[in-house]
Motif scaffolding. Structure first.
Motif, PDB file in Angstrom:
ATOM      1  N   TYR A  80      95.348 -47.243 -20.937  1.00  0.00           N
ATOM      2  CA  TYR A  80      94.375 -47.664 -21.947  1.00  0.00           C
ATOM      3  C   TYR A  80      94.979 -48.876 -22.634  1.00  0.00           C
ATOM      4  O   TYR A  80      96.141 -48.853 -23.033  1.00  0.00           O
ATOM      5  N   PHE A  81      94.221 -49.974 -22.731  1.00  0.00           N
ATOM      6  CA  PHE A  81      94.795 -51.174 -23.336  1.00  0.00           C
ATOM      7  C   PHE A  81      93.728 -52.091 -23.912  1.00  0.00           C
ATOM      8  O   PHE A  81      92.549 -51.992 -23.592  1.00  0.00           O
ATOM      9  N   GLY A  82      94.194 -52.987 -24.784  1.00  0.00           N
ATOM     10  CA  GLY A  82      93.364 -54.041 -25.351  1.00  0.00           C
ATOM     11  C   GLY A  82      94.231 -55.246 -25.653  1.00  0.00           C
ATOM     12  O   GLY A  82      95.465 -55.164 -25.614  1.00  0.00           O
ATOM     13  N   TYR A  83      93.590 -56.373 -25.932  1.00  0.00           N
ATOM     14  CA  TYR A  83      94.299 -57.608 -26.271  1.00  0.00           C
ATOM     15  C   TYR A  83      93.802 -58.133 -27.613  1.00  0.00           C
ATOM     16  O   TYR A  83      92.604 -58.095 -27.892  1.00  0.00           O
ATOM     17  N   PHE A  84      94.743 -58.665 -28.407  1.00  0.00           N
ATOM     18  CA  PHE A  84      94.352 -59.436 -29.584  1.00  0.00           C
ATOM     19  C   PHE A  84      95.153 -60.727 -29.586  1.00  0.00           C
ATOM     20  O   PHE A  84      96.164 -60.854 -28.901  1.00  0.00           O
ATOM     21  N   ALA A  85      94.653 -61.706 -30.334  1.00  0.00           N
ATOM     22  CA  ALA A  85      95.351 -62.978 -30.508  1.00  0.00           C
ATOM     23  C   ALA A  85      95.742 -63.113 -31.965  1.00  0.00           C
ATOM     24  O   ALA A  85      94.935 -62.841 -32.861  1.00  0.00           O
ATOM     25  N   ASP A  86      96.990 -63.532 -32.202  1.00  0.00           N
ATOM     26  CA  ASP A  86      97.432 -63.777 -33.572  1.00  0.00           C
ATOM     27  C   ASP A  86      96.775 -65.062 -34.085  1.00  0.00           C
ATOM     28  O   ASP A  86      96.044 -65.724 -33.343  1.00  0.00           O
ATOM     29  N   PRO A  87      96.970 -65.432 -35.347  1.00  0.00           N
ATOM     30  CA  PRO A  87      96.288 -66.615 -35.888  1.00  0.00           C
ATOM     31  C   PRO A  87      96.607 -67.929 -35.161  1.00  0.00           C
ATOM     32  O   PRO A  87      95.840 -68.883 -35.258  1.00  0.00           O
TER      33      PRO A  87
END
Length: 129
Positions: A111-118
């Motif tokens: 189970y996974f997801g991605y986010f981007a920092d600012p």
């Protein structure tokens, strides 16, 4: 000789904004805090994370600071459960991250997801199995 990664340094456009995101938003421990440079501890057994002014990193390496888009690297945080993935994703968004890929079940059983920092650096948060 065995190569070790003990610090990951990323160039950021705004060191104060990045410090706030990582230290206050994600709860990383602040180790060193200088004008234009911050060092954060990510936890036992993990590399440190250094934030350095974008142009200064390029100058340090002797390369052009121009460039945008995918940088060919992502930072990964492997955790034990789906709940931890969801918690980290939510914490990152509350701190100012952008969800790049919603957390979901993967073909490989995890189970996974991605986010981007600012600054656009990608983080993958995934279960270990």
């Amino acid at each position: 000789m065995q190569v070790q990664v003990n610090t990951i340094m990323i160039g950021v456009r705004d060191v104060a904004r990045a410090r706030k995101f990582y230290a206050e938003g994600l709860g990383c421990a602040l180790d060193k805090d200088y004008p234009g440079f911050v060092l954060l501890r990510l936890g036992d057994g993990s590399s440190a994370l250094a934030l350095y002014e974008w142009d200064a990193v390029a100058g340090d390496a002797g390369v052009s600071p121009e460039g945008s888009g995918f940088r060919g690297v992502s930072l990964h945080s492997n955790v034990a459960s789906r709940a931890e993935v969801d918690e980290i994703m939510a914490t990152a968004v509350a701190a100012g991250a952008t969800v790049v890929k919603e957390a979901a079940a993967a073909e490989w059983g995890g189970y996974f997801g991605y986010f981007a920092d600012p600054d656009g650096y990608l983080w993958k948060v995934a279960t270990t199995a």
